[in-house]
Design a protein around this motif. Structure first.
Motif, mmCIF file in Angstrom:
data_model
loop_
_atom_site.group_PDB
_atom_site.id
_atom_site.type_symbol
_atom_site.label_atom_id
_atom_site.label_comp_id
_atom_site.label_asym_id
_atom_site.label_seq_id
_atom_site.Cartn_x
_atom_site.Cartn_y
_atom_site.Cartn_z
ATOM 1 N N SER A 1 0.830 -1.211 0.000
ATOM 2 C CA SER A 1 0.000 0.000 0.000
ATOM 3 C C SER A 1 0.864 1.260 0.000
ATOM 4 C CB SER A 1 -0.953 -0.003 1.188
ATOM 5 O OG SER A 1 -0.260 -0.190 2.377
ATOM 6 N N THR A 2 2.028 1.189 0.655
ATOM 7 C CA THR A 2 2.936 2.350 0.640
ATOM 8 C C THR A 2 3.491 2.542 -0.772
ATOM 9 O OG1 THR A 2 3.543 1.829 2.907
ATOM 10 C CG2 THR A 2 4.942 3.401 1.775
ATOM 11 N N ILE A 3 3.843 1.442 -1.427
ATOM 12 C CA ILE A 3 4.347 1.542 -2.806
ATOM 13 C C ILE A 3 3.265 2.173 -3.689
ATOM 14 C CG2 ILE A 3 5.131 0.211 -4.823
ATOM 15 C CD1 ILE A 3 6.369 -1.795 -2.853
ATOM 16 N N ALA A 4 2.019 1.697 -3.514
ATOM 17 C CA ALA A 4 0.905 2.254 -4.301
ATOM 18 C C ALA A 4 0.761 3.750 -4.032
ATOM 19 C CB ALA A 4 -0.383 1.523 -3.960
ATOM 20 N N SER A 5 0.927 4.140 -2.760
ATOM 21 C CA SER A 5 0.765 5.570 -2.437
ATOM 22 C C SER A 5 1.894 6.406 -3.026
ATOM 23 C CB SER A 5 0.648 5.776 -0.929
ATOM 24 O OG SER A 5 1.863 5.533 -0.302
ATOM 25 N N THR A 6 3.109 5.838 -3.097
ATOM 26 C CA THR A 6 4.225 6.603 -3.697
ATOM 27 C C THR A 6 3.996 6.777 -5.205
ATOM 28 O OG1 THR A 6 5.548 4.613 -4.026
ATOM 29 C CG2 THR A 6 5.929 5.819 -1.990
ATOM 30 N N ILE A 7 3.371 5.771 -5.816
ATOM 31 C CA ILE A 7 3.073 5.870 -7.254
ATOM 32 C C ILE A 7 2.062 7.002 -7.493
ATOM 33 C CG2 ILE A 7 2.028 4.653 -9.207
ATOM 34 C CD1 ILE A 7 3.166 2.024 -7.878
ATOM 35 N N ILE A 8 1.045 7.078 -6.625
ATOM 36 C CA ILE A 8 0.051 8.160 -6.748
ATOM 37 C C ILE A 8 0.726 9.506 -6.497
ATOM 38 C CG2 ILE A 8 -2.142 9.076 -5.864
ATOM 39 C CD1 ILE A 8 -2.840 6.158 -5.077
ATOM 40 N N LEU A 9 1.655 9.518 -5.533
ATOM 41 C CA LEU A 9 2.381 10.761 -5.243
ATOM 42 C C LEU A 9 3.062 11.290 -6.518
ATOM 43 C CD1 LEU A 9 3.710 12.909 -3.346
ATOM 44 C CD2 LEU A 9 5.523 11.246 -2.939
ATOM 45 N N GLY A 10 3.671 10.372 -7.277
ATOM 46 C CA GLY A 10 4.349 10.771 -8.514
ATOM 47 C C GLY A 10 3.402 11.491 -9.458
ATOM 48 N N GLU A 11 2.202 10.940 -9.627
ATOM 49 C CA GLU A 11 1.215 11.534 -10.536
ATOM 50 C C GLU A 11 0.714 12.879 -9.993
ATOM 51 O OE1 GLU A 11 0.444 10.394 -13.494
ATOM 52 O OE2 GLU A 11 1.673 8.596 -13.279
ATOM 53 N N VAL A 12 0.475 12.920 -8.674
ATOM 54 C CA VAL A 12 0.005 14.169 -8.045
ATOM 55 C C VAL A 12 1.082 15.245 -8.159
ATOM 56 C CG1 VAL A 12 -0.662 15.221 -5.828
ATOM 57 C CG2 VAL A 12 -1.600 13.012 -6.470
ATOM 58 N N ALA A 13 2.339 14.853 -7.869
ATOM 59 C CA ALA A 13 3.445 15.821 -7.911
ATOM 60 C C ALA A 13 3.625 16.391 -9.323
ATOM 61 C CB ALA A 13 4.728 15.158 -7.432
ATOM 62 N N LYS A 14 3.391 15.552 -10.335
ATOM 63 C CA LYS A 14 3.505 16.012 -11.721
ATOM 64 C C LYS A 14 2.487 17.120 -12.000
ATOM 65 C CE LYS A 14 4.529 12.278 -14.082
ATOM 66 N NZ LYS A 14 4.179 11.068 -14.814
ATOM 67 N N LYS A 15 1.266 16.885 -11.528
ATOM 68 C CA LYS A 15 0.195 17.876 -11.740
ATOM 69 C C LYS A 15 0.485 19.135 -10.916
ATOM 70 C CE LYS A 15 -3.638 15.035 -13.249
ATOM 71 N NZ LYS A 15 -3.199 13.659 -13.289
ATOM 72 N N LEU B 1 -6.961 1.588 -4.522
ATOM 73 C CA LEU B 1 -5.659 2.210 -4.244
ATOM 74 C C LEU B 1 -4.594 1.644 -5.183
ATOM 75 C CD1 LEU B 1 -3.863 3.939 -2.240
ATOM 76 C CD2 LEU B 1 -3.608 1.862 -0.918
ATOM 77 N N TYR B 2 -4.659 0.326 -5.412
ATOM 78 C CA TYR B 2 -3.675 -0.318 -6.290
ATOM 79 C C TYR B 2 -3.957 -0.032 -7.767
ATOM 80 C CZ TYR B 2 -2.974 -2.947 -1.998
ATOM 81 O OH TYR B 2 -2.757 -3.299 -0.702
ATOM 82 N N ALA B 3 -5.231 0.235 -8.057
ATOM 83 C CA ALA B 3 -5.606 0.481 -9.449
ATOM 84 C C ALA B 3 -5.248 1.899 -9.884
ATOM 85 C CB ALA B 3 -7.104 0.255 -9.619
ATOM 86 N N ALA B 4 -4.943 2.751 -8.888
ATOM 87 C CA ALA B 4 -4.709 4.168 -9.176
ATOM 88 C C ALA B 4 -3.581 4.384 -10.184
ATOM 89 C CB ALA B 4 -4.407 4.907 -7.880
ATOM 90 N N SER B 5 -2.532 3.595 -10.049
ATOM 91 C CA SER B 5 -1.373 3.758 -10.931
ATOM 92 C C SER B 5 -1.775 3.573 -12.384
ATOM 93 C CB SER B 5 -0.317 2.733 -10.507
ATOM 94 O OG SER B 5 0.543 2.463 -11.552
ATOM 95 N N ALA B 6 -2.530 2.499 -12.673
ATOM 96 C CA ALA B 6 -2.972 2.219 -14.040
ATOM 97 C C ALA B 6 -3.951 3.285 -14.509
ATOM 98 C CB ALA B 6 -3.631 0.850 -14.086
ATOM 99 N N TYR B 7 -4.837 3.688 -13.605
ATOM 100 C CA TYR B 7 -5.881 4.647 -13.945
ATOM 101 C C TYR B 7 -5.287 6.008 -14.313
ATOM 102 C CZ TYR B 7 -10.445 6.906 -13.591
ATOM 103 O OH TYR B 7 -11.601 7.581 -13.855
ATOM 104 N N LEU B 8 -4.333 6.453 -13.501
ATOM 105 C CA LEU B 8 -3.766 7.784 -13.720
ATOM 106 C C LEU B 8 -2.820 7.830 -14.919
ATOM 107 C CD1 LEU B 8 -3.099 8.752 -9.998
ATOM 108 C CD2 LEU B 8 -4.834 9.725 -11.488
#
Lengths: 224, 409
Positions: free
Chosen positions: B216-230, B349-356
């Protein structure tokens, strides 16, 4: 450089992922020793990573004090607390208890950290009340069902609920308040929880596979 | 006639007594415990006609054939059957025809000595009814480590099947576009960042309480990457308070790369990711304090949380921040659902990476997950049906062979 930054982490990740995937099915002592060895290394790495943590902590709070940002006084307290705790910890040789009882270090832990943590935890009760107030406003059918179920659970979990139920229906009534509560928690609630947990487990496996096979690389700061 | 009847009764009782005569246990075998690291021995023997409440078995162990032997167990002879061990049918024959006894240590001169890997031990059995005693022959065995845990065979088979399904869908996704339903929480990320930009306030992103070894932490760091880009594109500020130094280092790198890929490396600030403390409530108090002072316009809570979930999100709600949470901690979900504007529930949460990222390869894994869920649903229905059938017909032993394939050991 590109190899070190991009490919080496993927190779290490893939290799360790496969090795420890296999390790899970091998009960041999060598397999257990390998796991213990890696766990020990993780503890060592974590210990060293605390240097990074402290550097970050000092940097952020030093900058706050230097720039006199809002709340800089709290940053000053952070420094004073760290220095005082470290000095007292060294004097107490890292022990919280000795033959005389609590050491100074133990006193700080027992009489400062524990009550402060307890205070934070106890605030939770008030936050639950305010969050529940918002959630239980029966504006929609879903919210009404939530409110209805919550009332039954709350009544079923307190002696007053059992008492009132037995007064209305009698103590011999085959269905008691506690039974209804247990059914809601054990059947409806448990079914929903297990559904979520099954999805989580599959998601975790899929994510692990993506990482092991190098399909998912965003956690390395890379574009897929 | 009456005397003949008495004679018959006498013979019957005598005959029964004769059949219950204590004899040495048959088919006594000592062997290494299967599926372990090599420090347990098993002793098995055939159930005897005299097995009852009144007859006891006493197990002895020695380091040499001549002795001395030390007592390691004493139990009623109608207990300790192989059927008592809750192991799957493919790995262990659950039967009441044989007894079994597990040995991992013994007491010698007042000290508990664990069995050593590779060392031969000698075992014998004594049968007693309190008056008579019968000894068995001495058997020997040595514990050794096993290379495969057969108890996890079903787990391995499912893991392989599931991996193949996911990899197959990944390969298929490259050729064909897959439909992905809308996830409101992820759609709202843009809105939250836009709001922060308009209000000129920072964004807070929390990665949960666990370390980098948590999925779940790995998944959250992946979302962080997408959020930080925006965030970099919009030119607003992001703050990521951490409780784990390793996660902090990873997030620093992810944020930096996000700013670079957004074409704004100049806007990146090294202290956007900062460490607070490892202690749960100290961390919560510090983040709550920061929120109250800085009044962020958007708060993201991704990853695994414990009791701090409500303490954080309720403070976020009180300052009027738009809040998006995502957690696989099912016991914290009600708190996030109540206090946050949007919540990613469990696997979302895990699907977020693919979705974003809209990467077809990553989206393929989601279809694989759906097939896995279909399989689990089927297993639940079949399992429920079989368990009911087994209870009604009394053929639970046969049914349990099938049900074992869906259990964890």
């Amino acid at each position: 450089m590109l190899f070190l930054k991009r490919y080496l982490p993927l190779v290490i990740c893939g290799f360790t992922g496969v090795v420890f995937g296999i390790q899970y099915y091998v009960p041999h002592k060598a397999s257990e020793d390998l796991l213990t060895f890696i766990n020990d290394w993780m503890i060592i790495i974590f210990g060293f990573s605390m240097i990074l943590a402290l550097a970050s902590l000092f940097h952020v709070h030093y900058q706050k004090i230097r720039r006199r940002q809002s709340g800089w006084g709290f940053s000053l307290i952070v420094f004073i607390a760290i220095i005082v705790t470290v000095i007292i910890g060294i004097i107490s040789q890292g022990e919280t208890v000795d033959e005389k009882g609590l050491t100074s270090f133990g006193w700080i832990y027992t009489n400062m950290l524990v009550p402060l943590s307890g205070t934070m935890f106890s605030i939770l009760a008030f936050f639950i009340a305010s969050a529940a107030f918002r959630a239980f406003r029966a504006r929609t059918l879903d919210a009404f069902l939530l409110l209805f179920a919550a009332i039954i659970i709350m009544f079923g979990r307190v002696p007053a609920g059992e008492y009132l139920w037995s007064k209305i229906w009698g103590a011999e009534f085959p269905l008691q308040m506690g039974d209804i509560t247990e059914w809601i928690m054990g059947v409806l609630n448990m079914a929903a929880r297990r559904g979520i947990l099954l999805g989580v487990a599959l998601g975790a496996i899929a994510t692990s596979l993506k990482i092991i096979f190098g399909i998912e690389r965003a956690y390395l700061g890379e574009k897929e | 006639m009456r005397s003949i009847f008495h004679l018959l009764i006498f013979l019957l009782i005598e005959g029964q007594a004769f059949s219950q005569e204590l004899t040495p246990p048959k088919e006594l075998k000592a062997f290494d415990a299967p599926y372990d690291s090599g420090n347990v021995l098993y002793l098995t023997w055939k159930g005897m006609p005299y097995d009852s409440e009144k007859v006891d078995y006493i197990v002895y162990i020695s380091e040499s054939e001549e002795g001395p032997f030390f007592e390691i167990g004493r139990f009623k002879s109608n207990t300790h059957f192989k059927a008592d061990k809750n192991w799957p049918a493919w790995a262990w024959k659950r039967t009441t025809e044989y007894h079994y006894f597990e040995i991992s240590s013994f007491i010698k001169e007042g000290k508990e000595i664990p069995l050593e890997n590779g060392k031969t031990y000698f075992l014998k059995l004594l049968v007693t009814d309190g008056i008579k005693q019968v000894k068995s022959n001495v058997v020997s065995a040595f514990p050794k480590g096993n290379l495969f845990n057969l108890l996890k065979l079903n787990n391995l088979i499912y893991m392989i099947i599931f991996s193949v399904i996911i990899l197959w869908f990944i390969a298929r996704a490259k050729k064909r576009e897959l439909f992905l339903r809308k996830i409101p929480a992820l759609e709202a990320i843009e809105e939250a960042i836009g709001r922060s930009t308009e209000m000129g306030r920072p964004i807070y992103f929390l990665t949960g309480r666990l370390g980098m070894s948590s999925v779940s932490t790995i998944a959250s760091t992946i979302i962080l990457g997408e959020v930080a880009k925006k965030v970099a594109t919009y030119g607003t500020e992001i703050k990521v308070p951490h409780t784990d130094p390793i996660v902090m280092s990873v997030c620093q790198e992810i944020t930096k790369q996000a700013y670079i890929s957004a074409g704004r490396p100049d806007a990146y600030r090294e202290d956007s990711n900062f460490f607070i403390t490892e202690d749960q409530f100290s961390y919560t108090a510090a983040v709550d304090g920061l929120m109250v002072r800085e009044k962020p316009a958007a708060c993201f809570y991704m990853g695994y949380y414990y009791a701090e979930s409500l303490l954080l999100s309720e403070v976020g709600a009180s300052i009027g921040a738009i809040q998006i949470a995502g957690t696989d901690a099912e016991h914290q979900l009600p708190f996030f659902v109540t206090t946050c504007d949007y919540t990613l529930i469990g696997e979302e949460l895990y699907a977020a990476s693919a979705y974003l990222s809209k990467n077809p390869v990553l989206m393929g894994t989601l279809r694989g997950q759906d097939v896995g869920k279909g399989f689990l649903m089927g297993a639940v229905f079949i399992g429920t049906g079989l368990a009911t059938l087994g209870t009604i017909t009394g053929a639970m032993q046969i049914v349990s062979f099938v049900l074992d394939w869906f259990k964890g050991f």
